[in-house]
Design a protein around this motif. Sequence first.
Motif, PDB file in Angstrom:
ATOM      1  N   GLY A   1      -5.386  -3.058  -4.343  1.00 49.86           N
ATOM      2  CA  GLY A   1      -6.831  -3.236  -4.308  1.00 49.86           C
ATOM      3  C   GLY A   1      -7.606  -2.037  -3.809  1.00 49.86           C
ATOM      4  O   GLY A   1      -8.774  -2.137  -3.482  1.00 49.86           O
ATOM      5  N   SER A   2      -6.964  -0.877  -3.737  1.00 53.82           N
ATOM      6  CA  SER A   2      -7.653   0.298  -3.221  1.00 53.82           C
ATOM      7  C   SER A   2      -7.840   1.384  -4.266  1.00 53.82           C
ATOM      8  O   SER A   2      -8.012   2.545  -3.952  1.00 53.82           O
ATOM      9  CB  SER A   2      -6.867   0.880  -2.030  1.00 53.82           C
ATOM     10  OG  SER A   2      -6.771  -0.064  -0.999  1.00 53.82           O
ATOM     11  N   GLY A   3      -7.790   1.034  -5.514  1.00 48.55           N
ATOM     12  CA  GLY A   3      -7.973   2.022  -6.562  1.00 48.55           C
ATOM     13  C   GLY A   3      -6.867   3.041  -6.538  1.00 48.55           C
ATOM     14  O   GLY A   3      -5.694   2.720  -6.409  1.00 48.55           O
ATOM     15  N   PRO A   4      -7.220   4.340  -6.607  1.00 55.15           N
ATOM     16  CA  PRO A   4      -6.202   5.384  -6.675  1.00 55.15           C
ATOM     17  C   PRO A   4      -5.642   5.817  -5.324  1.00 55.15           C
ATOM     18  O   PRO A   4      -4.884   6.771  -5.251  1.00 55.15           O
ATOM     19  CB  PRO A   4      -6.968   6.537  -7.333  1.00 55.15           C
ATOM     20  CG  PRO A   4      -8.374   6.355  -6.851  1.00 55.15           C
ATOM     21  CD  PRO A   4      -8.573   4.855  -6.773  1.00 55.15           C
ATOM     22  N   MET A   5      -6.011   5.167  -4.252  1.00 57.86           N
ATOM     23  CA  MET A   5      -5.556   5.586  -2.930  1.00 57.86           C
ATOM     24  C   MET A   5      -4.060   5.344  -2.770  1.00 57.86           C
ATOM     25  O   MET A   5      -3.566   4.240  -3.002  1.00 57.86           O
ATOM     26  CB  MET A   5      -6.316   4.819  -1.848  1.00 57.86           C
ATOM     27  CG  MET A   5      -5.900   5.211  -0.442  1.00 57.86           C
ATOM     28  SD  MET A   5      -6.890   4.373   0.806  1.00 57.86           S
ATOM     29  CE  MET A   5      -6.015   4.847   2.291  1.00 57.86           C
ATOM     30  N   PRO A   6      -3.282   6.368  -2.354  1.00 53.87           N
ATOM     31  CA  PRO A   6      -1.843   6.170  -2.161  1.00 53.87           C
ATOM     32  C   PRO A   6      -1.569   5.248  -0.982  1.00 53.87           C
ATOM     33  O   PRO A   6      -2.372   5.152  -0.045  1.00 53.87           O
ATOM     34  CB  PRO A   6      -1.323   7.581  -1.901  1.00 53.87           C
ATOM     35  CG  PRO A   6      -2.498   8.313  -1.346  1.00 53.87           C
ATOM     36  CD  PRO A   6      -3.701   7.741  -2.042  1.00 53.87           C
ATOM     37  N   ARG A   7      -0.429   4.594  -1.025  1.00 50.14           N
ATOM     38  CA  ARG A   7      -0.085   3.630   0.024  1.00 50.14           C
ATOM     39  C   ARG A   7       0.230   4.315   1.349  1.00 50.14           C
ATOM     40  O   ARG A   7       0.130   3.700   2.419  1.00 50.14           O
ATOM     41  CB  ARG A   7       1.119   2.800  -0.424  1.00 50.14           C
ATOM     42  CG  ARG A   7       1.412   1.577   0.445  1.00 50.14           C
ATOM     43  CD  ARG A   7       2.635   0.842  -0.072  1.00 50.14           C
ATOM     44  NE  ARG A   7       2.452   0.461  -1.455  1.00 50.14           N
ATOM     45  CZ  ARG A   7       3.457   0.228  -2.299  1.00 50.14           C
ATOM     46  NH1 ARG A   7       4.705   0.384  -1.907  1.00 50.14           N
ATOM     47  NH2 ARG A   7       3.214  -0.132  -3.538  1.00 50.14           N
ATOM     48  N   VAL A   8       0.626   5.576   1.301  1.00 47.74           N
ATOM     49  CA  VAL A   8       1.019   6.296   2.517  1.00 47.74           C
ATOM     50  C   VAL A   8       0.208   7.586   2.642  1.00 47.74           C
ATOM     51  O   VAL A   8      -0.327   8.094   1.660  1.00 47.74           O
ATOM     52  CB  VAL A   8       2.524   6.618   2.496  1.00 47.74           C
ATOM     53  CG1 VAL A   8       3.351   5.338   2.492  1.00 47.74           C
ATOM     54  CG2 VAL A   8       2.884   7.480   1.292  1.00 47.74           C
ATOM     55  N   PRO A   9       0.114   8.139   3.865  1.00 52.33           N
ATOM     56  CA  PRO A   9      -0.604   9.401   4.051  1.00 52.33           C
ATOM     57  C   PRO A   9       0.068  10.543   3.295  1.00 52.33           C
ATOM     58  O   PRO A   9       1.296  10.586   3.171  1.00 52.33           O
ATOM     59  CB  PRO A   9      -0.532   9.632   5.564  1.00 52.33           C
ATOM     60  CG  PRO A   9      -0.220   8.300   6.153  1.00 52.33           C
ATOM     61  CD  PRO A   9       0.594   7.577   5.142  1.00 52.33           C
TER      62      PRO A   9
ATOM     63  N   LEU B   1      -4.313  18.020  -5.818  1.00 51.36           N
ATOM     64  CA  LEU B   1      -3.824  17.474  -4.545  1.00 51.36           C
ATOM     65  C   LEU B   1      -4.749  16.380  -4.025  1.00 51.36           C
ATOM     66  O   LEU B   1      -4.294  15.356  -3.504  1.00 51.36           O
ATOM     67  CB  LEU B   1      -3.699  18.588  -3.509  1.00 51.36           C
ATOM     68  CG  LEU B   1      -2.495  19.512  -3.657  1.00 51.36           C
ATOM     69  CD1 LEU B   1      -2.591  20.673  -2.680  1.00 51.36           C
ATOM     70  CD2 LEU B   1      -1.188  18.742  -3.453  1.00 51.36           C
ATOM     71  N   MET B   2      -6.053  16.575  -4.170  1.00 51.81           N
ATOM     72  CA  MET B   2      -6.994  15.550  -3.737  1.00 51.81           C
ATOM     73  C   MET B   2      -6.844  14.288  -4.585  1.00 51.81           C
ATOM     74  O   MET B   2      -6.918  13.168  -4.072  1.00 51.81           O
ATOM     75  CB  MET B   2      -8.420  16.076  -3.803  1.00 51.81           C
ATOM     76  CG  MET B   2      -8.703  17.187  -2.802  1.00 51.81           C
ATOM     77  SD  MET B   2     -10.443  17.692  -2.766  1.00 51.81           S
ATOM     78  CE  MET B   2     -11.188  16.235  -2.041  1.00 51.81           C
ATOM     79  N   GLN B   3      -6.604  14.458  -5.877  1.00 52.23           N
ATOM     80  CA  GLN B   3      -6.393  13.303  -6.746  1.00 52.23           C
ATOM     81  C   GLN B   3      -5.082  12.594  -6.412  1.00 52.23           C
ATOM     82  O   GLN B   3      -4.956  11.388  -6.632  1.00 52.23           O
ATOM     83  CB  GLN B   3      -6.411  13.747  -8.208  1.00 52.23           C
ATOM     84  CG  GLN B   3      -7.788  14.172  -8.692  1.00 52.23           C
ATOM     85  CD  GLN B   3      -7.779  14.768 -10.079  1.00 52.23           C
ATOM     86  OE1 GLN B   3      -6.746  15.235 -10.566  1.00 52.23           O
ATOM     87  NE2 GLN B   3      -8.927  14.768 -10.741  1.00 52.23           N
ATOM     88  N   THR B   4      -4.125  13.347  -5.891  1.00 51.06           N
ATOM     89  CA  THR B   4      -2.874  12.733  -5.436  1.00 51.06           C
ATOM     90  C   THR B   4      -3.111  11.888  -4.195  1.00 51.06           C
ATOM     91  O   THR B   4      -2.335  10.983  -3.900  1.00 51.06           O
ATOM     92  CB  THR B   4      -1.826  13.825  -5.156  1.00 51.06           C
ATOM     93  OG1 THR B   4      -1.586  14.554  -6.366  1.00 51.06           O
ATOM     94  CG2 THR B   4      -0.522  13.242  -4.665  1.00 51.06           C
ATOM     95  N   GLY B   5      -4.184  12.204  -3.466  1.00 53.88           N
ATOM     96  CA  GLY B   5      -4.520  11.422  -2.277  1.00 53.88           C
ATOM     97  C   GLY B   5      -4.346  12.164  -0.974  1.00 53.88           C
ATOM     98  O   GLY B   5      -4.338  11.551   0.099  1.00 53.88           O
ATOM     99  N   ALA B   6      -4.205  13.487  -1.034  1.00 53.81           N
ATOM    100  CA  ALA B   6      -4.030  14.261   0.190  1.00 53.81           C
ATOM    101  C   ALA B   6      -5.253  14.150   1.089  1.00 53.81           C
ATOM    102  O   ALA B   6      -6.385  14.313   0.633  1.00 53.81           O
ATOM    103  CB  ALA B   6      -3.760  15.725  -0.150  1.00 53.81           C
ATOM    104  N   THR B   7      -5.029  13.877   2.359  1.00 48.96           N
ATOM    105  CA  THR B   7      -6.114  13.810   3.339  1.00 48.96           C
ATOM    106  C   THR B   7      -5.999  14.927   4.368  1.00 48.96           C
ATOM    107  O   THR B   7      -6.750  14.951   5.344  1.00 48.96           O
ATOM    108  CB  THR B   7      -6.138  12.442   4.045  1.00 48.96           C
ATOM    109  OG1 THR B   7      -4.823  12.115   4.508  1.00 48.96           O
ATOM    110  CG2 THR B   7      -6.591  11.352   3.091  1.00 48.96           C
TER     111      THR B   7
END
Length: 219
Positions: free
Chosen positions: A80-88, A104-110
Amino acid sequence: MVPGRFVQNFSHRRAILVSNDDRAIATLTATLGRLGLTVSHRPTKDEAADLSQEPLQAAEVVLFVDGDLARAPVLPLSDGSGPMPRVPVVGLVGVEAPSRLRALMQTGATAFLAKPVYAGSVFSALYLAVNEHAAKADQLAAIGAHETRRRQRRFVIKAVLKLMRERGLDDDDAAFAILRRESMQARLSIEAYCQFVVQRSAALSESGADGPLMSRSAE
């Protein structure tokens, strides 16, 4: 929304390195080990590393993803979080081209680490990645809860009108007060409770056993 407690101890976590850079892997393995993390390495060739089916959890795993890979890894996504990865995710930046950073940002890098990786910068990137991921997850959960309640508001109107007909009430505030009291007793939001009683009434009506919205003993 109340901010969560910041995590600064990572000794019980596992780091997965998705990279083919031997120097970065060596530095990260040694540094993360000193911080108490266990480290594993996922080498890639022409095909993207696929971690989408692995049971990874945010409280247990941190991914380090190399932006110089030919193909970005496939990561498990949060429900339910769209493209957000499950882990950091920590992005390893070699070539500082906009396309690599965007990937990298699209991969979900924070958080990001520049290559060559230096030991002194690893903790800061780890801290930022884990806590920013948690903050984003909390924000998305709050937005999801708000959207759910917004969709349920139509059931509040239906429940109030039905209760007014059944009890002969001419005050919608009185009907709403009854529903609110019952929702508190049921430990549900007023929206969720009204959805339950309206849908229950509809199910009873379809089965030919239509009855009152609520029992009078609940008043």
